[in-house]
Design a protein around this motif. Structure first.
Motif, mmCIF file in Angstrom:
data_model
loop_
_atom_site.group_PDB
_atom_site.id
_atom_site.type_symbol
_atom_site.label_atom_id
_atom_site.label_comp_id
_atom_site.label_asym_id
_atom_site.label_seq_id
_atom_site.Cartn_x
_atom_site.Cartn_y
_atom_site.Cartn_z
ATOM 1 N N VAL A 68 4.338 2.404 2.217
ATOM 2 C CA VAL A 68 5.259 3.387 1.642
ATOM 3 C C VAL A 68 4.545 4.722 1.593
ATOM 4 O O VAL A 68 3.412 4.802 1.109
ATOM 5 N N LEU A 69 5.190 5.765 2.091
ATOM 6 C CA LEU A 69 4.588 7.097 2.109
ATOM 7 C C LEU A 69 5.379 8.000 1.181
ATOM 8 O O LEU A 69 6.562 8.268 1.398
ATOM 9 N N ASN A 70 4.730 8.444 0.099
ATOM 10 C CA ASN A 70 5.378 9.318 -0.886
ATOM 11 C C ASN A 70 5.095 10.772 -0.543
ATOM 12 O O ASN A 70 3.947 11.223 -0.550
ATOM 13 N N LEU A 71 6.160 11.526 -0.262
ATOM 14 C CA LEU A 71 6.047 12.946 0.056
ATOM 15 C C LEU A 71 6.814 13.742 -0.998
ATOM 16 O O LEU A 71 7.981 14.077 -0.826
ATOM 17 N N ARG A 110 0.853 -1.191 0.000
ATOM 18 C CA ARG A 110 0.000 0.000 0.000
ATOM 19 C C ARG A 110 0.892 1.246 0.000
ATOM 20 O O ARG A 110 1.697 1.430 0.914
ATOM 21 N N VAL A 111 0.720 2.059 -1.022
ATOM 22 C CA VAL A 111 1.497 3.290 -1.158
ATOM 23 C C VAL A 111 0.584 4.477 -0.908
ATOM 24 O O VAL A 111 -0.412 4.667 -1.629
ATOM 25 N N GLY A 112 0.898 5.261 0.105
ATOM 26 C CA GLY A 112 0.149 6.470 0.395
ATOM 27 C C GLY A 112 0.784 7.651 -0.322
ATOM 28 O O GLY A 112 1.982 7.905 -0.173
ATOM 29 N N ILE A 113 0.000 8.382 -1.096
ATOM 30 C CA ILE A 113 0.514 9.504 -1.889
ATOM 31 C C ILE A 113 -0.032 10.796 -1.300
ATOM 32 O O ILE A 113 -1.204 11.150 -1.506
ATOM 33 N N PHE A 135 -3.240 9.845 9.137
ATOM 34 C CA PHE A 135 -4.069 8.802 8.534
ATOM 35 C C PHE A 135 -3.194 7.646 8.049
ATOM 36 O O PHE A 135 -3.539 6.471 8.251
ATOM 37 N N ALA A 136 -2.087 7.969 7.421
ATOM 38 C CA ALA A 136 -1.201 6.931 6.900
ATOM 39 C C ALA A 136 -0.700 6.024 8.013
ATOM 40 O O ALA A 136 -0.628 4.798 7.860
ATOM 41 N N ILE A 137 -0.331 6.622 9.152
ATOM 42 C CA ILE A 137 0.187 5.844 10.277
ATOM 43 C C ILE A 137 -0.874 4.876 10.797
ATOM 44 O O ILE A 137 -0.566 3.728 11.146
ATOM 45 N N ILE A 150 6.836 2.297 8.433
ATOM 46 C CA ILE A 150 6.501 2.888 7.132
ATOM 47 C C ILE A 150 7.781 3.405 6.483
ATOM 48 O O ILE A 150 8.597 4.061 7.133
ATOM 49 N N VAL A 151 7.964 3.110 5.216
ATOM 50 C CA VAL A 151 9.101 3.644 4.471
ATOM 51 C C VAL A 151 8.682 4.999 3.910
ATOM 52 O O VAL A 151 7.726 5.084 3.130
ATOM 53 N N VAL A 152 9.375 6.045 4.311
ATOM 54 C CA VAL A 152 9.026 7.407 3.900
ATOM 55 C C VAL A 152 10.027 7.879 2.844
ATOM 56 O O VAL A 152 11.232 7.870 3.075
#
Length: 385
Positions: A248-251, A150-153, A240-242, A273-275
């Motif tokens: 994976v969190l894309n910033l 799951r990738v959070g954008i 929310f992502a946490i 989470i991989v940031v």
């Protein structure tokens, strides 16, 4: 029926021509796919009568401490080939050197491995995606497409009606507007396309086309202007992502140091989470890419993971495609590669992933570039740039 184009070279030990002097001879053969390339040697010997070749094979095996694994004749070169098993030899390089000086042996080499060079996807715009080629992403797609990750954008609004994204966005959340309305914004749509555009339609192919993408709108764009975010919207999105199993969190953002966001990002890292964050366009890392534990993506020498970030084809609102540039785009590429890595090995930590990424950088036309294939498979001929 899906279509693909393949250009390939095959080396087979089971296709052979018998020497003219022994047309009925049954040579010793072994299935080609049973050999470990690094530990088998191919020798060529001048053609001779079968009895003489058999005696020579026994003598060479005894002299060099190896065993015969296969043999066949190459009439086109007028030579006979021996494949020797050298798995019990501690110094194979030394063995090769010794064989090279032996007058009985014409040539000696390691058995080498080759791959099919294949376009695994039929998407018509794939040939224009130089970025996937330069990062060696396509060889990985034979074994991983990012499944189960799951990738959070965290970005502006993503066009989830775009044909390349409609089935890729598993959810969308808006942390900007209290009463969200359907909309699509350029930056978020571009980032999502690079990370995970579908691989089975008429558009482009994402780095991790089977990853589950979650759109976390925390930024907004007006009248084509660059996107804007703030501490309030970003904090809600990261929170929310946490709490919702983002891997994976894309910033693809940059700005001033922010204590609240720092605290949240540190909690995200502690949660596994991989940031991944954009390095910025200058010579120094921008925040939050500058935080310890965050994987910076861009072209800041020695401090970020170099990935494609100039004239990259991706998705645009309204079923369109466009070329984009910037470290935001590099960030999306790295996030996609991280998704491929986690799909292959979900136990990888952020630190281990960072180490692999930074250890898999090669020069492409004088510029450093992440080799995604090496990051996942390790050094191999299939991953050569």
């Amino acid at each position: 029926m899906s279509r693909f184009i393949a250009f390939f070279a095959l080396v087979g030990l089971i296709g052979f021509a018998l020497p003219r002097s022994a047309a009925s001879q049954d040579w010793q053969l072994t299935d080609a796919n049973t050999f470990a390339p690094a530990n088998y040697l191919i020798l060529t010997i001048p053609q001779d009568e079968p009895q003489a070749l058999a005696a020579l094979a026994d003598t060479l095996a005894a002299d060099f401490g190896v065993s015969l694994a296969a043999e066949w004749s190459l009439n086109a070169l007028e030579v006979h080939c021996f494949v020797f098993d050298a798995r019990n030899v501690s110094d194979v390089d030394g063995l090769i050197t010794a064989m090279e000086t032996d007058a009985r042996i014409r040539t000696v080499q390691r058995l080498r491995s080759f791959s099919l060079t294949e376009m695994f996807h039929s998407d018509p715009l794939l040939p224009l995606q130089w970025a996937l080629q330069s990062m060696r992403v396509l060889p990985i797609h034979a074994s991983s497409l990012g499944e189960g990750v799951r990738v959070g954008i965290v970005d502006s609004a993503i066009d989830n009606h775009h044909p390349d994204l409609a089935d890729q966005m598993v959810d969308l959340f808006d942390f900007v507007a209290a009463d969200p309305v359907p909309l699509a914004e350029a930056h978020g749509t571009a980032v999502a396309g690079i990370i995970g555009a579908a691989a089975t339609n008429e558009g482009i192919v994402g780095v991790a086309p089977s990853a589950d993408m979650v759109g976390l709108r925390a930024c907004w764009q007006q009248d084509g202007a660059p996107g804007v975010c703030n501490s309030f919207s970003l904090a809600r999105a990261i929170n929310f992502a946490i709490l919702n199993d983002i891997d994976v969190l894309n910033l693809s953002i940059g700005g001033p140091e922010d204590p609240l966001l720092t605290e949240l990002i540190n909690v995200a890292l502690e949660a596994g989470i991989v940031v991944v964050a954009a390095s910025g366009e200058g010579q120094e890392l921008v925040y939050p890419a500058s935080l310890d534990g965050v994987i910076a993506a861009g072209q800041v020498a020695g401090r970020s993971v170099p990935a494609p970030m100039v004239d990259v084809l991706t998705t645009a609102p309204g079923s369109a495609h466009r070329y984009v540039s910037g470290s935001s785009i590099a960030t999306a590429h790295v996030s996609g590669v991280v998704a491929l890595m986690l799909s292959q090995d979900p136990t990888l930590t952020s630190a281990a992933i960072s180490e692999r990424l930074n250890g898999s950088i090669s020069d492409v036309e004088t510029l450093p570039m992440l080799n995604a294939c090496t990051a996942i498979l390790g050094p191999s001929e299939a991953c050569a740039l």
